[in-house]
Design an enzyme around this catalytic site. Sequence first.
Site: not given
Length: 193
Positions: A77, A175, A177
């Site tokens: 990001c 992202h 994650e």
Amino acid sequence: MDLKIVNYGAGNIKSIQFAFQRLGYNAVLSDNSAEIIKADKVIFPGVGEASSAMKMLKESGLDSLMPQLKQPVLGICLGMQLMCNHTEEGDTEGLGIFDTNVKRFSNRIKVPQMGWNTVKNLKSGLFNNIIEGDYMYLVHSYYAEHCNETIATSDYDIEYASALEHDNFFGVQFHPEKSGKTGERLLKNFLEL
């Protein structure tokens, strides 16, 4: 595996650490240059505003360290955006690792782009076993312009670079994650590079 997350005060650290824990790895937060240089892999996270993030990076001396790293480095990001030449956010000079600039999305669309979007034009081992058109989770108001180092694109009003690669440096706008099994697969691919 010695896995370090660059700690410069900007990041969504816990969710990244949890994502690596699910894969069986301990990702340690560090702002120590000697530790980061010795790591097998480095994660460069970022959530926040570019000019203040770059200021924190400079104050810690990590701005001069980052471009010198030789191991695989993954910017996430804002981390990816700071690895570019320049961002319009706060008129900020970046680290110049990726030869592209970061622009703000047009006011004619809803900003930030928040939610799931597809990744396509996949061109790197970072995307092994990830299918063209798979979804990743994004939250951003600025985007990296398409360039020779683009390894994935997404569309939001325009086509932009949702992932970049230069030598041992990788950057993703999304992202991983927070992107379920597909994001987990990408992190696993990064660890296997």
